[in-house]
Design an enzyme around this catalytic site. Structure first.
Site, mmCIF file in Angstrom:
data_model
loop_
_atom_site.group_PDB
_atom_site.id
_atom_site.type_symbol
_atom_site.label_atom_id
_atom_site.label_comp_id
_atom_site.label_asym_id
_atom_site.label_seq_id
_atom_site.Cartn_x
_atom_site.Cartn_y
_atom_site.Cartn_z
ATOM 1 N N GLU A 136 -39.892 -34.555 -14.220
ATOM 2 C CA GLU A 136 -40.263 -34.242 -15.835
ATOM 3 C C GLU A 136 -38.607 -34.268 -16.454
ATOM 4 O OE1 GLU A 136 -43.668 -31.591 -15.895
ATOM 5 O OE2 GLU A 136 -42.002 -30.295 -14.812
ATOM 6 N N CYS A 149 -32.001 -30.902 -19.443
ATOM 7 C CA CYS A 149 -32.411 -30.595 -18.206
ATOM 8 C C CYS A 149 -32.949 -32.238 -17.505
ATOM 9 C CB CYS A 149 -33.126 -29.376 -18.012
ATOM 10 S SG CYS A 149 -33.138 -28.924 -16.314
ATOM 11 N N CYS A 156 -38.934 -32.618 -4.247
ATOM 12 C CA CYS A 156 -37.758 -31.677 -3.416
ATOM 13 C C CYS A 156 -37.816 -31.703 -2.025
ATOM 14 C CB CYS A 156 -37.256 -30.254 -4.136
ATOM 15 S SG CYS A 156 -35.647 -30.260 -3.741
ATOM 16 N N CYS A 160 -37.114 -24.125 -1.394
ATOM 17 C CA CYS A 160 -36.441 -23.211 -1.371
ATOM 18 C C CYS A 160 -38.070 -21.944 -2.031
ATOM 19 C CB CYS A 160 -35.419 -23.462 -2.483
ATOM 20 S SG CYS A 160 -34.027 -24.198 -2.749
ATOM 21 N N CYS A 163 -38.929 -21.431 -5.189
ATOM 22 C CA CYS A 163 -39.305 -22.764 -6.293
ATOM 23 C C CYS A 163 -40.559 -23.194 -6.187
ATOM 24 C CB CYS A 163 -37.826 -23.800 -6.257
ATOM 25 S SG CYS A 163 -38.071 -24.710 -7.181
ATOM 26 N N GLU A 212 -32.968 -32.156 -6.058
ATOM 27 C CA GLU A 212 -31.050 -31.823 -5.525
ATOM 28 C C GLU A 212 -31.120 -32.986 -5.668
ATOM 29 O OE1 GLU A 212 -29.421 -29.407 -3.876
ATOM 30 O OE2 GLU A 212 -27.999 -30.819 -4.138
ATOM 31 N N SER A 243 -26.365 -29.116 -10.863
ATOM 32 C CA SER A 243 -26.372 -27.719 -9.691
ATOM 33 C C SER A 243 -26.753 -28.539 -8.464
ATOM 34 C CB SER A 243 -27.770 -26.747 -10.398
ATOM 35 O OG SER A 243 -27.791 -25.919 -9.764
ATOM 36 N N SER A 265 -26.580 -22.790 -6.004
ATOM 37 C CA SER A 265 -27.782 -21.980 -6.409
ATOM 38 C C SER A 265 -27.289 -20.424 -5.382
ATOM 39 C CB SER A 265 -28.721 -22.448 -6.364
ATOM 40 O OG SER A 265 -29.548 -23.348 -7.547
ATOM 41 N N LEU A 266 -26.912 -19.776 -4.938
ATOM 42 C CA LEU A 266 -26.134 -18.396 -4.108
ATOM 43 C C LEU A 266 -27.647 -18.462 -4.093
ATOM 44 C CD1 LEU A 266 -23.954 -18.305 -2.522
ATOM 45 C CD2 LEU A 266 -22.972 -16.591 -4.362
ATOM 46 N N HIS A 267 -27.788 -17.223 -5.016
ATOM 47 C CA HIS A 267 -29.386 -16.304 -4.709
ATOM 48 C C HIS A 267 -29.239 -15.459 -3.982
ATOM 49 C CE1 HIS A 267 -30.867 -19.332 -7.749
ATOM 50 N NE2 HIS A 267 -31.027 -20.046 -6.599
ATOM 51 N N CYS A 387 -37.158 -22.748 -15.740
ATOM 52 C CA CYS A 387 -35.865 -23.012 -14.169
ATOM 53 C C CYS A 387 -37.748 -22.519 -12.946
ATOM 54 C CB CYS A 387 -34.541 -22.100 -13.984
ATOM 55 S SG CYS A 387 -33.805 -22.581 -14.885
HETATM 56 N N1 SAH Z 1 -32.255 -28.414 -6.971
HETATM 57 C C1 SAH Z 1 -31.173 -28.165 -7.690
HETATM 58 C C2 SAH Z 1 -31.019 -27.696 -9.243
HETATM 59 C C3 SAH Z 1 -32.208 -27.601 -9.380
HETATM 60 S S1 SAH Z 1 -33.221 -26.018 -9.981
HETATM 61 C C4 SAH Z 1 -30.524 -26.567 -7.067
HETATM 62 O O1 SAH Z 1 -31.104 -25.642 -6.779
HETATM 63 O O2 SAH Z 1 -29.472 -26.405 -7.436
HETATM 64 C C5 SAH Z 1 -32.260 -24.931 -11.045
HETATM 65 C C6 SAH Z 1 -32.282 -23.048 -10.961
HETATM 66 O O3 SAH Z 1 -33.237 -23.200 -11.011
HETATM 67 C C7 SAH Z 1 -31.312 -23.030 -9.622
HETATM 68 O O4 SAH Z 1 -30.502 -22.336 -9.800
HETATM 69 C C8 SAH Z 1 -32.317 -23.020 -8.471
HETATM 70 O O5 SAH Z 1 -32.391 -22.162 -8.220
HETATM 71 C C9 SAH Z 1 -33.698 -21.977 -9.799
HETATM 72 N N2 SAH Z 1 -34.907 -21.636 -9.267
HETATM 73 C C10 SAH Z 1 -35.804 -22.627 -8.408
HETATM 74 N N3 SAH Z 1 -36.854 -21.668 -9.200
HETATM 75 C C11 SAH Z 1 -36.619 -21.216 -9.761
HETATM 76 C C12 SAH Z 1 -37.436 -19.379 -10.732
HETATM 77 N N4 SAH Z 1 -39.021 -19.264 -10.243
HETATM 78 N N5 SAH Z 1 -37.303 -19.310 -11.624
HETATM 79 C C13 SAH Z 1 -35.280 -18.867 -12.187
HETATM 80 N N6 SAH Z 1 -34.736 -19.912 -11.533
HETATM 81 C C14 SAH Z 1 -35.511 -20.660 -10.650
HETATM 82 FE FE1 SF4 Z 2 -35.364 -28.181 -4.509
HETATM 83 FE FE2 SF4 Z 2 -33.524 -26.726 -6.229
HETATM 84 FE FE3 SF4 Z 2 -36.153 -25.435 -5.825
HETATM 85 FE FE4 SF4 Z 2 -34.596 -25.695 -3.979
HETATM 86 S S1 SF4 Z 2 -34.211 -24.534 -5.999
HETATM 87 S S2 SF4 Z 2 -36.362 -26.776 -3.775
HETATM 88 S S3 SF4 Z 2 -33.352 -27.494 -4.227
HETATM 89 S S4 SF4 Z 2 -35.260 -27.317 -6.863
#
Ligand code: SAH
Ligand code: SF4
Length: 414
Positions: A136, A149, A156, A160, A163, A212, A243, A265-267, A387
């Site tokens: 997508e 985007c 992936c 995470c 996600c 990723e 990212s 993506s620290l979180h 996201c």
């Molecule tokens: N894989 C890379 C880039 C894609 S994700 C990464 O993880 O950085 C883009 C951003 O969306 C990342 O910061 C990811 O952590 C965040 N993200 C993933 N799932 C999400 C969700 N359900 N709600 C909000 N942000 C989310």
């Molecule tokens: Fe993959 Fe980024 Fe989603 Fe983590 S947040 S599962 S690295 S796409």
């Protein structure tokens, strides 16, 4: 809402004519076809080739060197500056040469399976590769900019917990052509050819779609080089953000070889919570990650690193978390800004979004600590374009199954 199951139609499976090789080193276990891959009909797709590869492709078709040098320059300009999709439109190339080119080459675009528009103007495209893989891309229009985007992988590997893409098994890496092809398609759809410096709708690119990007380094680098080339798509590296969830060993190379803005993506700010949310943290911990950020070339106050922080209720959103975030970013003396992302829900997710009051308070604490921490407005939630909501109905295959298939294809090549 899940993306509806997609009817598969008439897609010839790509036969892999060169070796499928695992990428060297431990960081990417995905077998990918290397080098220039002809399609099943023997023709080579020119999209995604570097200038040198394009010249080589003409030479290997039998064109003599001087011609190949000239023609490759002209064709490259037609592809990336003018957006041509037919050799017949290339008016400075002799008509007599068009059939020769058409026999050997194609100018590809990803197939559009579905295009959706959100009630906030966000657009999402479901795309399909020549071998039937779905991925997508999302376009987010704003008053002063338009951000595309872009996906780097189908699925992936990183899982995470918050996600939706992470619930897919990795199907495969996208090629450089498939990555830059997303930008070309967006330009087609926005009617933005030829490339012009002013008045564009597509002004920014974020590598924040599926996958990723640092686990598909070569293809992402090659694609972004094409995007940044001043003679072609000509997007400045300052308008491109990559990212990563924290693939520490590839971050220095990303800085040196690509040089775009970095988002991380620290979180979470503690090992326990980040281990849970971003399992890659067990391999590359917070300290190592922040040190790699401090070492990232080109990061300074004018070009700060973005730290993405998804707001999860009672998980990572306390006052203490916010204070610790400030302490960590200051400790590493990072030119940082923090993007607070309200959690975008998806069916079956284990988490809830923090309350708006909590997010506001968290943001205030980080601001008071001297670090900008805007709250991102979710975009395209109604069409699952926000996201972390991207997920295609692609066939799920296990790692073992993919390896078996790669071996079979490899063996079939003798
Ligand atoms: N894989 C890379 C880039 C894609 S994700 C990464 O993880 O950085 C883009 C951003 O969306 C990342 O910061 C990811 O952590 C965040 N993200 C993933 N799932 C999400 C969700 N359900 N709600 C909000 N942000 C989310
Ligand atoms: Fe993959 Fe980024 Fe989603 Fe983590 S947040 S599962 S690295 S796409």
């Amino acid at each position: 809402m899940e993306i509806p199951p997609i009817l598969r139609y008439g897609c010839a499976m790509q036969t892999v004519s060169a070796a499928l090789m695992p990428i060297p080193g431990h960081i990417d276990p995905v077998p990918v076809p290397r080098g220039v891959q002809p399609r099943p009909d023997g023709r080579v797709d020119l999209i995604g080739l570097t200038k040198d590869q394009l010249r080589e492709a003409l030479l290997s078709g039998g064109m003599e060197l001087k011609q190949a040098k000239l023609r490759s320059k002209q064709i490259w300009h037609w592809l990336y500056n003018r957006g041509a999709t037919r050799f017949a439109d290339m008016t400075d190339i002799a008509k007599a040469q068009h059939p020769w080119l058409e026999e050997r080459f194609v100018i590809g675009r990803p197939e559009v399976v579905e295009a959706q528009v959100s009630n906030d103007g966000t657009r999402k495209w479901l795309l399909r590769s020549a071998d039937g893989q779905d991925y997508e891309m999302v376009f987010i229009p704003d008053a002063d900019r338009g951000t595309l985007c872009v996906s780097s992988q189908v699925g992936c590997t990183l899982n995470c917990r918050f996600c939706h893409t992470g619930t897919m098994r990795l199907v495969r890496n996208l090629t450089a052509g498939e990555i830059v092809g997303q930008v070309m398609l967006a330009r087609d759809s926005l009617g933005e050819w030829p490339s012009q410096p002013e008045g564009r709708m597509l002004t920014n690119i974020v590598m924040m779609g599926m996958g990723e990007p640092l686990y598909n380094f070569d293809a992402v680098r090659d694609a972004l080089k094409l995007v940044m080339d001043g003679d072609g798509l000509a997007l400045s590296k300052r308008r491109i953000t990559l990212s990563t969830s924290g693939v520490v060993p590839m971050m220095a190379r990303a800085g040196a070889e690509i040089g775009v803005n970095l988002a991380v993506s620290l979180h979470a700010v503690t090992k326990d919570v980040r281990d849970e949310l971003v399992p890659l943290n067990k391999k590359y911990g917070i300290e190592e990650l922040l040190q790699a950020c401090a070492d990232y070339p080109g990061a300074n106050n004018a070009r700060r690193i973005t730290f993405e922080y998804v707001m999860l209720k009672d998980k990572n959103d306390s006052d203490a978390d916010a204070h610790e975030l400030v302490r960590l970013l200051r400790h590493y003396d990072l030119p940082a800004k923090v993007n607070l992302i309200p959690f975008n829900p998806w069916p079956g997710a284990d988490y809830e979004c923090s309350t708006p009051e909590r997010i506001r308070r968290f943001s205030d604490i980080v601001f008071e600590g001297g670090i900008s921490a805007p709250v991102r407005t979710p975009r395209g939630r109604d069409i699952d374009a926000a996201c972390g909501q991207l997920k295609t109905a692609a066939e799920k295959k296990s790692r073992a199954q993919l390896d078996r298939e790669a071996e079979e294809k490899f063996a079939a090549l003798g």
